[in-house]
Write a protein that holds these residues in place. Structure first.
Motif, short mmCIF file in Angstrom:
data_model
loop_
_atom_site.label_atom_id
_atom_site.label_comp_id
_atom_site.label_asym_id
_atom_site.label_seq_id
_atom_site.Cartn_x
_atom_site.Cartn_y
_atom_site.Cartn_z
N UNK A 1 7.06 -5.89 -7.12
CA UNK A 1 8.12 -6.70 -6.51
C UNK A 1 7.72 -7.14 -5.11
N UNK A 2 7.07 -6.26 -4.37
CA UNK A 2 6.59 -6.62 -3.04
C UNK A 2 5.49 -7.66 -3.11
N UNK A 3 4.61 -7.57 -4.11
CA UNK A 3 3.54 -8.56 -4.28
C UNK A 3 4.14 -9.93 -4.61
N UNK A 4 5.14 -9.95 -5.47
CA UNK A 4 5.82 -11.21 -5.79
C UNK A 4 6.47 -11.75 -4.51
N UNK A 5 7.09 -10.87 -3.72
CA UNK A 5 7.68 -11.28 -2.44
C UNK A 5 6.63 -11.80 -1.48
N UNK A 6 5.47 -11.19 -1.48
CA UNK A 6 4.37 -11.62 -0.62
C UNK A 6 3.93 -13.04 -0.98
N UNK A 7 3.86 -13.34 -2.28
CA UNK A 7 3.49 -14.69 -2.70
C UNK A 7 4.56 -15.70 -2.24
N UNK A 8 5.82 -15.33 -2.38
CA UNK A 8 6.89 -16.22 -1.90
C UNK A 8 6.77 -16.40 -0.39
N UNK A 9 6.42 -15.35 0.31
CA UNK A 9 6.23 -15.44 1.76
C UNK A 9 5.04 -16.34 2.09
N UNK A 10 4.00 -16.29 1.26
CA UNK A 10 2.85 -17.18 1.47
C UNK A 10 3.27 -18.63 1.27
N UNK B 1 0.83 -1.20 0.00
CA UNK B 1 0.00 0.00 0.00
C UNK B 1 0.87 1.26 0.00
N UNK B 2 1.92 1.28 0.80
CA UNK B 2 2.81 2.43 0.87
C UNK B 2 3.56 2.66 -0.44
N UNK B 3 3.77 1.58 -1.20
CA UNK B 3 4.47 1.68 -2.48
C UNK B 3 3.55 2.13 -3.60
N UNK B 4 2.30 2.37 -3.31
CA UNK B 4 1.36 2.81 -4.34
C UNK B 4 0.57 1.68 -4.96
N UNK B 5 0.57 0.52 -4.33
CA UNK B 5 -0.21 -0.60 -4.84
C UNK B 5 0.59 -1.54 -5.72
N UNK B 6 -0.09 -2.55 -6.23
CA UNK B 6 0.54 -3.62 -7.02
C UNK B 6 0.92 -3.20 -8.43
N UNK B 7 0.51 -2.03 -8.86
CA UNK B 7 0.78 -1.61 -10.24
C UNK B 7 2.12 -0.88 -10.38
N UNK B 8 2.69 -0.40 -9.27
CA UNK B 8 3.98 0.27 -9.34
C UNK B 8 5.09 -0.79 -9.39
N UNK B 9 6.26 -0.41 -9.83
CA UNK B 9 7.38 -1.35 -9.90
C UNK B 9 7.70 -1.92 -8.53
N UNK B 10 7.80 -1.05 -7.53
CA UNK B 10 8.10 -1.53 -6.17
C UNK B 10 6.95 -2.37 -5.63
N UNK B 11 5.73 -1.94 -5.87
CA UNK B 11 4.56 -2.69 -5.42
C UNK B 11 4.48 -4.08 -6.03
#
Length: 177
Positions: free
Chosen positions: A110-119, A98-108
């Motif tokens: 990468x964080x979403x992909x990291x979140x899936x790996x964390x899952x 959310x702080x990165x501007x959501x899943x559509x930003x580059x950082x968001x």
């Protein structure tokens, strides 16, 4: 005299390192150690191989789950709880995305992909703990099937994202039971 001392020491060390007997069953001593989340997280790097990364961080021999040490099981459960907290609690993936501007930003992304790996980390540890408990006689087949289904879904998502950048979060937690 030196040789005699070294020989006795080596015998003692061998005895301490060997599996111990518990009735007719062999009980393996623990192989895992308590670590900070930053040491056992798998979200950095790239997607596509999350399950193997978890298995490398938690090298439990799945051919004899009934003999997994109770301390190792406690560490697995604590690491799973920390991985879940890294997803949902303050300072975790949801907040960072959310702080990165959501899943559509580059950082968001990468964080979403990291979140899936964390899952995958969280769910593999849950499935592993349930399998260990089942091997020790606990009736948890329904819960195991439910968690395995979630794990399979997230492993497939990770594989579909293979090669994409993955970013972790600076989350504070441990695998301390």
């Amino acid at each position: 005299m030196y040789f005699k001392g070294a020989f006795i020491f080596s015998l003692l060390a061998s005895a301490l390192a060997a599996p111990i007997a518990n009735g007719d069953k062999k009980v393996k001593r623990g192989i895992l150690s308590v670590q900070d989340y930053s040491q056992f997280q798998i979200s950095d790097g790239v997607a596509g191989n999350a399950l193997a990364e978890v298995q490398a961080k938690f090298p439990i021999d799945e051919s004899d789950l009934a003999s997994v040490d109770d301390e190792d099981l406690a560490i697995i459960k604590a690491a799973r709880e920390t991985a879940e907290a890294a997803e949902t609690e303050a300072g975790g993936f949801n907040e960072a995305i959310e702080a990165a501007g959501g899943k559509k930003t580059t950082e968001g992304k990468a964080l979403q992909v990291g979140k899936i790996k964390n899952k995958v980390l969280k769910l593999q540890l849950e499935v592993l703990a349930l399998k260990i408990e089942a091997a020790k006689g606990e009736d948890n087949a329904e819960k195991l099937a439910e968690e395995q289904k979630k794990l399979d879904k997230n492993v497939a998502t990770d594989k579909a994202s293979a090669g994409q950048a993955s970013q972790s979060v600076d989350f504070q937690g441990t695998s301390q039971p």
